[in-house]
Design a protein around this motif. Structure first.
Motif, PDB file in Angstrom:
ATOM      1  N   UNK A 115      39.668  24.405  22.273  1.00 37.91           N
ATOM      2  CA  UNK A 115      40.878  24.364  23.098  1.00 37.91           C
ATOM      3  C   UNK A 115      40.709  25.261  24.299  1.00 37.91           C
ATOM      4  N   UNK A 116      41.773  25.426  25.052  1.00 35.85           N
ATOM      5  CA  UNK A 116      41.710  26.201  26.291  1.00 35.85           C
ATOM      6  C   UNK A 116      41.281  27.652  26.036  1.00 35.85           C
ATOM      7  N   UNK A 117      40.553  28.196  27.009  1.00 38.53           N
ATOM      8  CA  UNK A 117      40.068  29.569  26.924  1.00 38.53           C
ATOM      9  C   UNK A 117      40.576  30.344  28.138  1.00 38.53           C
ATOM     10  N   UNK A 118      41.169  31.505  27.910  1.00 39.47           N
ATOM     11  CA  UNK A 118      41.601  32.370  29.015  1.00 39.47           C
ATOM     12  C   UNK A 118      40.399  33.189  29.463  1.00 39.47           C
ATOM     13  N   UNK A 119      39.596  32.600  30.359  1.00 36.44           N
ATOM     14  CA  UNK A 119      38.335  33.218  30.774  1.00 36.44           C
ATOM     15  C   UNK A 119      38.564  34.603  31.362  1.00 36.44           C
ATOM     16  N   UNK A 120      39.670  34.786  32.078  1.00 33.77           N
ATOM     17  CA  UNK A 120      39.939  36.072  32.732  1.00 33.77           C
ATOM     18  C   UNK A 120      40.147  37.212  31.742  1.00 33.77           C
ATOM     19  N   UNK A 121      40.423  36.890  30.490  1.00 29.60           N
ATOM     20  CA  UNK A 121      40.663  37.941  29.494  1.00 29.60           C
ATOM     21  C   UNK A 121      39.413  38.263  28.675  1.00 29.60           C
ATOM     22  N   UNK A 122      38.331  37.547  28.928  1.00 29.15           N
ATOM     23  CA  UNK A 122      37.101  37.775  28.163  1.00 29.15           C
ATOM     24  C   UNK A 122      36.442  39.073  28.610  1.00 29.15           C
ATOM     25  N   UNK A 128      31.873  43.543  31.897  1.00 27.91           N
ATOM     26  CA  UNK A 128      31.469  44.808  31.275  1.00 27.91           C
ATOM     27  C   UNK A 128      32.627  45.801  31.183  1.00 27.91           C
ATOM     28  N   UNK A 129      33.772  45.457  31.807  1.00 34.69           N
ATOM     29  CA  UNK A 129      34.943  46.322  31.734  1.00 34.69           C
ATOM     30  C   UNK A 129      35.104  47.261  32.907  1.00 34.69           C
ATOM     31  N   UNK A 130      34.264  47.097  33.953  1.00 35.01           N
ATOM     32  CA  UNK A 130      34.374  47.970  35.120  1.00 35.01           C
ATOM     33  C   UNK A 130      35.535  47.556  36.013  1.00 35.01           C
ATOM     34  N   UNK A 131      36.036  48.525  36.780  1.00 29.43           N
ATOM     35  CA  UNK A 131      37.050  48.267  37.796  1.00 29.43           C
ATOM     36  C   UNK A 131      36.304  47.890  39.081  1.00 29.43           C
TER      37      UNK A 131
END
Length: 512
Positions: A477-484, A38-41
């Motif tokens: 192909x590969x997905x950068x899950x951490x950037x989703x 959700x974009x929270x810290x």
């Protein structure tokens, strides 16, 4: 960007990790992952409670020092959490110097506020629960004759010693007022009512030091006294954030303390009273979940049904366990762990529903257009209904997650998956291909793949490994899950015509 702070209890080091520990920690991890999307810290804390008489006694029985026992158990937790895909930001140990510093600072605040005084304690004490009981309380609970703890049913012991006390009674009215004015402070509602009843019945001052053992944090200026383990343990939630060096930690107050119902009184009565005395903000919510039985029976070592995490992970994928534990039982209720129920949930909702929708959609896309998405085309009523259901799902899941209603979030996602499978039958892509209706075929396949992508994003906090595999197939192909993030990828129509998906590979093979 909003701050979000979620905690588990800190787990006792005289006990091996078990189903209850992983349940709370998985729930906290799912919340942390969701809020990051959700974009929270987010700050997600877990750790261990190393101090107290019962830890000292357990170490003595083994002929080792308490810190040795703690180190052994800490190693087990620190190796277990990655196996369950736990993404805690910190792991607090109550034996650490940073924590001891925080505990002694909290003590001084309580002392400076005039809420600590010295007297003489003579009453009953349960070592396993680390709980004090009066003779009246034991009689009211029909425990007087057998001298056993009303909570854990084990024997209590008579304590006679000099002790410091915390003026808990002075905070009774403020606690009642806070609980009534903040209905979501204690959840679920049944636990809130339980705590309110306890507080309104009258609070006694709390003995907060011991002199009969040494394994703990010394009282500042009077080191023959050890600070009561619950003042020690509860302070972890702010010592991990840098208190007292950081007087106003950025992530405090906690958004939610996730705990088992057996330690509710400490978190919903003692902790807020301490914070009031120290003039620190109270946590926004304390959520007490229920207990698990196994195949209808209470877990116990003697029955051999305690379900160690290692044994479970030897037979089941971590994501399957994460899904089942939060899907099977409403969070806050007691539940039963049944292997038949796990198999049924897996085969029905994951293999038959999610897996089937993924496999058939990508198989048809590869068969009819070499895995390449065509144009979405003009929307039909069937398309609009599917999109509306997905958008409603996203709102409903957000609401459920804010209430820690994990089972409702998963059920709402399942509704969309079932809708997606009906959409396949209603639109029959195989018939469209046979008719040569390429425009409508492309549109149906596009709607199916976008549905799968958005379902995977909602399931990602619950099953990070499996959903990463699913997104790899959708992405081709590969997905950068951490950037989703939901802000960037959460809307309908992110995939474009010309995007190529991979061939399907089963991620939920049927469990036989």
């Amino acid at each position: 960007m909003a701050n979000y702070y979620v905690t588990t209890p800190i787990y006792y080091v005289n006990d091996e990790p078990h189903l209850g520990h992983i349940y709370t920690t998985i729930a906290a991890d799912v919340l942390a992952r969701y809020k990051r999307l959700c974009g929270d810290d987010v700050f997600f804390l877990t750790g261990v409670d190393e101090h107290g008489q019962k830890v000292q006694q357990a170490a003595e029985k083994r002929g080792i020092e308490p810190i040795e026992l703690a180190n052994q158990v800490v190693a087990r937790y620190e190796s277990l959490w990655p196996e369950l895909s736990i993404t805690n930001d910190d792991f607090i140990r109550t034996s650490s110097e940073r924590h001891k510093k925080g505990v002694q600072a909290m003590w001084r605040r309580l002392e400076n506020a005039g809420t600590i005084y010295k007297d003489y304690y003579e009453d009953w004490y349960c070592v396993p629960c680390e709980t004090y009981w009066t003779e009246t309380q034991l009689k009211d609970a029909d425990c007087w004759d057998s001298k056993h703890c009303p909570d854990c049913k084990r024997e209590v012991e008579k304590i006679q010693e000099e002790s410091y006390f915390f003026r808990l009674s002075a905070f009774q009215d403020r606690l009642v007022e806070h609980i009534k004015q903040n209905p979501d402070f204690i959840m679920p509602a049944s636990r809130r009512n339980e705590v309110l009843s306890f507080v309104e019945s009258g609070l006694r001052d709390l003995s907060v030091s011991r002199t009969t053992f040494s394994w703990g944090v010394p009282v500042p200026g009077d080191e023959k006294h050890v600070i009561y383990v619950w003042i020690d343990a509860l302070t972890n939630y702010i010592s991990a954030l840098g208190f007292p060096d950081n007087e106003a930690p950025s992530h405090w107050p906690a958004d939610v303390h996730l705990i088992g119902k057996d330690i509710l009184r400490f978190h919903a009565v003692y902790w807020p009273a301490m914070l009031m005395a120290a003039e620190l903000p109270l946590p926004k919510r304390v959520y007490a979940h229920g207990w698990w039985t196994v195949e209808g029976e209470k877990m116990s070592k003697s029955k051999g049904n305690a379900l160690s995490p290692a044994e479970l992970l030897a037979d089941y994928d971590a994501d399957v366990l994460r899904y089942f534990l939060l899907r099977e039982v409403p969070f806050g209720h007691d539940g039963d762990f049944s292997f038949a129920a796990l198999k049924q949930r897996y085969n029905t909702e994951l293999a038959n529903d999610v897996g089937n929708l993924l496999n058939r959609s990508l198989a048809m896309l590869n068969k009819y257009s070499d895995g390449v998405l065509g144009e979405a085309g003009e929307e039909t009523e069937s398309d609009r209904a599917l999109i509306a259901d997905i958008e409603a799902m996203q709102r409903d899941v957000s609401d459920a997650m804010d209430r820690q209603a994990f089972h409702l979030a998963l059920e709402r996602i399942s509704v969309v998956v079932r809708h997606g499978n009906r959409y396949v039958e209603e639109n029959a892509p195989w018939a469209l291909a046979k008719e040569g209706n390429e425009v409508r075929l492309n549109s149906v396949l596009y709607h199916l793949v976008e549905t799968l992508r958005l379902v995977a994003l909602q399931l990602l906090p619950f099953m990070p490994g499996k959903m990463a595999q699913m997104l790899v197939q959708i992405n081709g192909g590969e997905v950068a899950v951490d950037t989703i993030s939901y802000a960037k990828q959460g809307g309908w129509g992110v995939l474009r015509a010309g995007h190529k998906c991979a061939k399907p590979s089963p991620i939920f093979p049927r469990m036989e």
